[in-house]
Design a protein around this motif. Structure first.
Motif, short mmCIF file in Angstrom:
data_model
loop_
_atom_site.label_atom_id
_atom_site.label_comp_id
_atom_site.label_asym_id
_atom_site.label_seq_id
_atom_site.Cartn_x
_atom_site.Cartn_y
_atom_site.Cartn_z
N VAL A 1 2.55 1.85 -3.25
CA VAL A 1 1.42 2.24 -4.55
C VAL A 1 1.46 3.89 -4.27
CG1 VAL A 1 -1.56 2.28 -4.98
CG2 VAL A 1 0.77 0.30 -4.07
N GLU A 2 1.19 4.43 -3.42
CA GLU A 2 1.22 5.11 -2.48
C GLU A 2 2.06 6.42 -2.78
OE1 GLU A 2 0.49 5.51 1.35
OE2 GLU A 2 -2.14 4.83 1.71
N ARG A 3 3.26 5.79 -2.83
CA ARG A 3 4.86 6.72 -3.24
C ARG A 3 4.36 6.64 -4.93
NH1 ARG A 3 8.39 3.11 -0.47
NH2 ARG A 3 7.95 2.91 1.35
N ARG A 4 4.48 5.84 -5.63
CA ARG A 4 4.18 5.49 -7.15
C ARG A 4 3.12 6.39 -7.21
NH1 ARG A 4 3.11 0.18 -7.14
NH2 ARG A 4 4.36 -0.56 -6.34
N THR A 5 2.27 6.44 -7.09
CA THR A 5 1.24 8.11 -7.40
C THR A 5 1.34 8.83 -6.45
OG1 THR A 5 -0.92 5.88 -6.42
CG2 THR A 5 -1.70 8.38 -7.12
N GLN A 6 1.85 9.43 -5.63
CA GLN A 6 2.13 11.36 -5.27
C GLN A 6 3.29 11.27 -6.51
OE1 GLN A 6 4.30 10.74 -1.56
NE2 GLN A 6 2.03 11.09 -0.46
N THR B 1 0.82 -1.10 -0.16
CA THR B 1 0.02 -0.16 -0.30
C THR B 1 0.64 1.35 -0.13
OG1 THR B 1 -1.54 -1.18 1.55
CG2 THR B 1 -2.01 1.30 1.28
N GLN B 2 2.24 0.70 0.84
CA GLN B 2 2.89 2.41 0.57
C GLN B 2 3.61 2.34 -0.31
OE1 GLN B 2 5.58 1.33 4.07
NE2 GLN B 2 4.27 2.22 5.93
#
Length: 160
Positions: free
Chosen positions: A152-157, A149-150
């Motif tokens: 994915v969040e980093r890639r999104t940011q 999850t972390q």
């Protein structure tokens, strides 16, 4: 590797004290060498000197090996070696104290060495426990899901 202890009060830094374990282990090894040089040139003194010299100087290079560990298990294993050697050193120091093998003028060095050995043992015990706990935590499915999850969040940011 440095660890810093910071005390905060009302959002302001009160004091900062830096602990460098490698430097502390180097000073400990020097202390052991100096103590060993003061032991008597007798059969018992030479035997104990050799054993203490080996076990008392070993944590310094083994800590360096732990810093370069190839895996968490390797790191934990090398911390365990440091702990084992310090435990052995503590016992040799207690024997020197009990016999006694040092003249009264050198008992302060012996007492200081015993205290430092005890403190280093506590540091390595705590570090080993923390490393083992983190290793166990990382093996759980919950941890893996949280990590994904972390990521994915980093890639999104980063994509934004």
């Amino acid at each position: 590797m440095e660890n810093a202890e910071r005390r905060m009060e009302n959002g302001r830094k009160m004091a900062e004290k830096t602990y460098d374990l490698e430097e502390r282990l180097l000073n400990y090894a020097v202390q052991i060498v100096r103590l060993v040089e003061k032991l008597p040139n007798t059969r018992a003194g030479n035997h104990i000197a050799g054993q203490l010299l080996r076990s008392g100087t070993s944590p310094l290079p083994n800590h360096g090996e732990a810093e370069g560990a190839e895996s968490r298990n390797d790191f934990i294993h090398k911390l365990g070696i440091c702990h084992k050697e310090l435990r052995e050193s503590y016992r040799w120091l207690k024997l020197i104290q009990r016999v006694p093998l040092l003249p009264p003028t050198d008992t302060a060095l012996l007492e200081t060495s015993l205290r430092e050995t005890d403190e280093l043992l506590r540091i390595f015990i705590s570090s080993s426990r923390t490393a083992r706990a983190n290793a166990c935590r990382e093996e759980t499915p919950e941890y893996e899901a949280e990590r994904r999850t972390q990521n994915v969040e980093r890639r999104t940011q980063n994509a934004e």
